[in-house]
Motif scaffolding. Structure first.
Motif, PDB file in Angstrom:
ATOM      1  N   GLU A  30      -4.989  -9.101   8.697  1.00 31.73           N
ATOM      2  CA  GLU A  30      -6.454  -9.155   8.681  1.00 31.73           C
ATOM      3  C   GLU A  30      -6.992  -7.763   8.426  1.00 31.73           C
ATOM      4  OE1 GLU A  30     -10.122  -9.929  11.828  1.00 31.73           O
ATOM      5  OE2 GLU A  30      -8.136 -10.754  12.295  1.00 31.73           O
ATOM      6  N   SER A  31      -8.018  -7.666   7.604  1.00 30.97           N
ATOM      7  CA  SER A  31      -8.671  -6.391   7.330  1.00 30.97           C
ATOM      8  C   SER A  31     -10.171  -6.632   7.244  1.00 30.97           C
ATOM      9  CB  SER A  31      -8.134  -5.782   6.032  1.00 30.97           C
ATOM     10  OG  SER A  31      -8.718  -4.520   5.794  1.00 30.97           O
ATOM     11  N   VAL A  39      -5.329  -5.794  11.361  1.00 32.75           N
ATOM     12  CA  VAL A  39      -4.144  -6.383  11.981  1.00 32.75           C
ATOM     13  C   VAL A  39      -3.024  -6.327  10.959  1.00 32.75           C
ATOM     14  CG1 VAL A  39      -3.153  -8.409  13.117  1.00 32.75           C
ATOM     15  CG2 VAL A  39      -5.617  -7.953  13.321  1.00 32.75           C
ATOM     16  N   ILE A  40      -1.877  -5.761  11.377  1.00 28.10           N
ATOM     17  CA  ILE A  40      -0.721  -5.644  10.491  1.00 28.10           C
ATOM     18  C   ILE A  40       0.543  -6.075  11.234  1.00 28.10           C
ATOM     19  CG2 ILE A  40      -1.673  -3.816   9.031  1.00 28.10           C
ATOM     20  CD1 ILE A  40      -0.154  -1.750  10.726  1.00 28.10           C
ATOM     21  N   THR A  41       1.538  -6.535  10.479  1.00 28.83           N
ATOM     22  CA  THR A  41       2.864  -6.701  11.063  1.00 28.83           C
ATOM     23  C   THR A  41       3.584  -5.373  10.910  1.00 28.83           C
ATOM     24  OG1 THR A  41       3.833  -7.562   9.018  1.00 28.83           O
ATOM     25  CG2 THR A  41       2.925  -9.184  10.581  1.00 28.83           C
ATOM     26  N   TRP A  42       4.691  -5.192  11.663  1.00 32.38           N
ATOM     27  CA  TRP A  42       5.286  -3.854  11.817  1.00 32.38           C
ATOM     28  C   TRP A  42       6.774  -4.008  12.085  1.00 32.38           C
ATOM     29  CZ3 TRP A  42       2.526   0.918  13.107  1.00 32.38           C
ATOM     30  CH2 TRP A  42       3.282   1.886  13.754  1.00 32.38           C
ATOM     31  N   ALA A  43       7.596  -3.391  11.264  1.00 29.51           N
ATOM     32  CA  ALA A  43       9.045  -3.385  11.489  1.00 29.51           C
ATOM     33  C   ALA A  43       9.648  -2.123  10.895  1.00 29.51           C
ATOM     34  CB  ALA A  43       9.701  -4.616  10.856  1.00 29.51           C
ATOM     35  N   ALA A  45      13.075 -11.401   9.802  1.00 30.46           N
ATOM     36  CA  ALA A  45      11.764 -11.882  10.251  1.00 30.46           C
ATOM     37  C   ALA A  45      11.572 -11.706  11.749  1.00 30.46           C
ATOM     38  CB  ALA A  45      11.584 -13.346   9.856  1.00 30.46           C
ATOM     39  N   GLN A  46      12.657 -11.734  12.515  1.00 29.57           N
ATOM     40  CA  GLN A  46      12.576 -11.593  13.966  1.00 29.57           C
ATOM     41  C   GLN A  46      12.293 -10.159  14.403  1.00 29.57           C
ATOM     42  OE1 GLN A  46      12.673 -14.298  16.046  1.00 29.57           O
ATOM     43  NE2 GLN A  46      12.645 -15.397  14.114  1.00 29.57           N
ATOM     44  N   ALA A  47      12.446  -9.190  13.488  1.00 25.32           N
ATOM     45  CA  ALA A  47      12.273  -7.779  13.833  1.00 25.32           C
ATOM     46  C   ALA A  47      10.802  -7.346  13.835  1.00 25.32           C
ATOM     47  CB  ALA A  47      13.061  -6.908  12.865  1.00 25.32           C
ATOM     48  N   TYR A  48       9.924  -8.172  13.313  1.00 21.17           N
ATOM     49  CA  TYR A  48       8.526  -7.777  13.161  1.00 21.17           C
ATOM     50  C   TYR A  48       7.724  -7.958  14.448  1.00 21.17           C
ATOM     51  CZ  TYR A  48       9.066  -7.196   8.164  1.00 21.17           C
ATOM     52  OH  TYR A  48       9.460  -6.745   6.930  1.00 21.17           O
ATOM     53  N   SER A  49       6.896  -6.969  14.717  1.00 18.17           N
ATOM     54  CA  SER A  49       5.897  -7.051  15.779  1.00 18.17           C
ATOM     55  C   SER A  49       4.527  -6.993  15.099  1.00 18.17           C
ATOM     56  CB  SER A  49       6.092  -5.911  16.788  1.00 18.17           C
ATOM     57  OG  SER A  49       6.096  -4.650  16.147  1.00 18.17           O
ATOM     58  N   ARG A  50       3.478  -6.933  15.886  1.00 16.73           N
ATOM     59  CA  ARG A  50       2.130  -6.938  15.310  1.00 16.73           C
ATOM     60  C   ARG A  50       1.295  -5.848  15.966  1.00 16.73           C
ATOM     61  NH1 ARG A  50      -0.908 -12.320  16.380  1.00 16.73           N
ATOM     62  NH2 ARG A  50      -0.718 -11.475  18.479  1.00 16.73           N
ATOM     63  N   VAL A  51       0.475  -5.184  15.137  1.00 16.44           N
ATOM     64  CA  VAL A  51      -0.431  -4.144  15.623  1.00 16.44           C
ATOM     65  C   VAL A  51      -1.857  -4.530  15.247  1.00 16.44           C
ATOM     66  CG1 VAL A  51      -1.078  -1.703  15.520  1.00 16.44           C
ATOM     67  CG2 VAL A  51       1.338  -2.365  15.373  1.00 16.44           C
ATOM     68  N   ASP A  84      -3.145  -1.618  -0.201  1.00 17.54           N
ATOM     69  CA  ASP A  84      -4.510  -1.845  -0.682  1.00 17.54           C
ATOM     70  C   ASP A  84      -5.351  -2.483   0.417  1.00 17.54           C
ATOM     71  OD1 ASP A  84      -3.805  -4.547  -0.611  1.00 17.54           O
ATOM     72  OD2 ASP A  84      -3.919  -4.819  -2.776  1.00 17.54           O
ATOM     73  N   TRP A  85      -4.745  -2.785   1.564  1.00 16.87           N
ATOM     74  CA  TRP A  85      -5.386  -3.271   2.787  1.00 16.87           C
ATOM     75  C   TRP A  85      -6.071  -4.622   2.611  1.00 16.87           C
ATOM     76  CZ3 TRP A  85      -2.877  -1.031   6.307  1.00 16.87           C
ATOM     77  CH2 TRP A  85      -2.433   0.284   6.121  1.00 16.87           C
ATOM     78  N   GLN A  86      -5.571  -5.416   1.701  1.00 17.82           N
ATOM     79  CA  GLN A  86      -6.056  -6.784   1.537  1.00 17.82           C
ATOM     80  C   GLN A  86      -5.135  -7.721   2.312  1.00 17.82           C
ATOM     81  OE1 GLN A  86      -9.022  -7.384  -0.051  1.00 17.82           O
ATOM     82  NE2 GLN A  86      -8.979  -5.139  -0.013  1.00 17.82           N
ATOM     83  N   PRO A  87      -5.671  -8.745   2.991  1.00 22.76           N
ATOM     84  CA  PRO A  87      -4.812  -9.686   3.704  1.00 22.76           C
ATOM     85  C   PRO A  87      -3.726 -10.256   2.785  1.00 22.76           C
ATOM     86  CG  PRO A  87      -7.093 -10.028   4.313  1.00 22.76           C
ATOM     87  CD  PRO A  87      -7.096  -9.036   3.163  1.00 22.76           C
ATOM     88  N   GLY A  88      -2.499 -10.249   3.291  1.00 19.34           N
ATOM     89  CA  GLY A  88      -1.348 -10.709   2.519  1.00 19.34           C
ATOM     90  C   GLY A  88      -0.618  -9.591   1.798  1.00 19.34           C
ATOM     91  N   SER A  89      -1.248  -8.426   1.665  1.00 23.15           N
ATOM     92  CA  SER A  89      -0.609  -7.291   0.982  1.00 23.15           C
ATOM     93  C   SER A  89       0.410  -6.620   1.889  1.00 23.15           C
ATOM     94  CB  SER A  89      -1.654  -6.251   0.570  1.00 23.15           C
ATOM     95  OG  SER A  89      -2.492  -6.757  -0.427  1.00 23.15           O
ATOM     96  N   ARG A  90       1.386  -5.982   1.292  1.00 24.45           N
ATOM     97  CA  ARG A  90       2.362  -5.193   2.029  1.00 24.45           C
ATOM     98  C   ARG A  90       1.756  -3.842   2.381  1.00 24.45           C
ATOM     99  NH1 ARG A  90       6.203  -7.493   4.318  1.00 24.45           N
ATOM    100  NH2 ARG A  90       7.628  -5.785   4.051  1.00 24.45           N
TER     101      ARG A  90
END
Length: 153
Positions: A68-69, A76-80, A88-94, A42-48
């Motif tokens: 962030e949207s 801005v999203i996290t990415w794994a 938690a260590q597997a996540y990067s950020r886009v 749904d592209w809201q901050p905190g959403s998956r």
């Protein structure tokens, strides 16, 4: 991830609008036409969010969280990898920065917090240029490219 990280930055100019670029990233029915995957949230901050293969199997390949949207200028999203979702260590950020630029858009994709030399680091360095070229092609010509194509060797 270790304390050492790397980042990948790709800048591309697209004859389109910021709104169209943002929608192409966030609307599943558009993303499937140039990426072969749907970005679902749904592209809201905190959403998956999930990156779902747009074929009959509908496999979830990537997961993350919306950090962030700010449509249509920044996402801005996290990415794994889905298989590493519990690590938690597997996540990067886009980060997608979308800036109107003299009748076109400058899209800057920054993929950071990557473990140097990891499979994810290697994969995105090959993947982002092709995906973003396909996005550009779709928005400028109405037709994306085959992002599953392999080099002729």
């Amino acid at each position: 991830m270790s304390t050492v990280s790397t980042c990948f930055i790709h800048v591309i100019y697209i004859a389109s609008t910021a709104e169209s670029v943002f929608e192409a990233i966030t609307r599943p029915e558009i993303a499937r036409t140039y990426w072969g995957h749907e970005n679902v949230s749904d592209w809201q901050p905190g959403s998956r969010w999930q990156h779902v293969r747009a074929d009959a199997a509908r496999k979830v390949e990537l997961v993350g969280e919306v950090v962030e949207s700010t449509p249509p200028s920044r996402l801005v999203i996290t990415w794994a990898a889905a298989s590493q979702a519990d690590d938690a260590q597997a996540y990067s950020r886009v980060t997608f920065d979308i800036v109107p630029y003299d009748g076109m858009v400058r899209l800057t994709v920054t993929h950071d917090q990557l473990e140097p030399g990891s499979g994810m680091d290697t994969g995105i360095r090959q993947g982002w240029p092709l995906v973003l070229s396909s996005l550009k092609s779709l928005l400028e010509t109405g037709r994306g490219m085959d992002v599953f194509a392999k080099p002729l060797a």
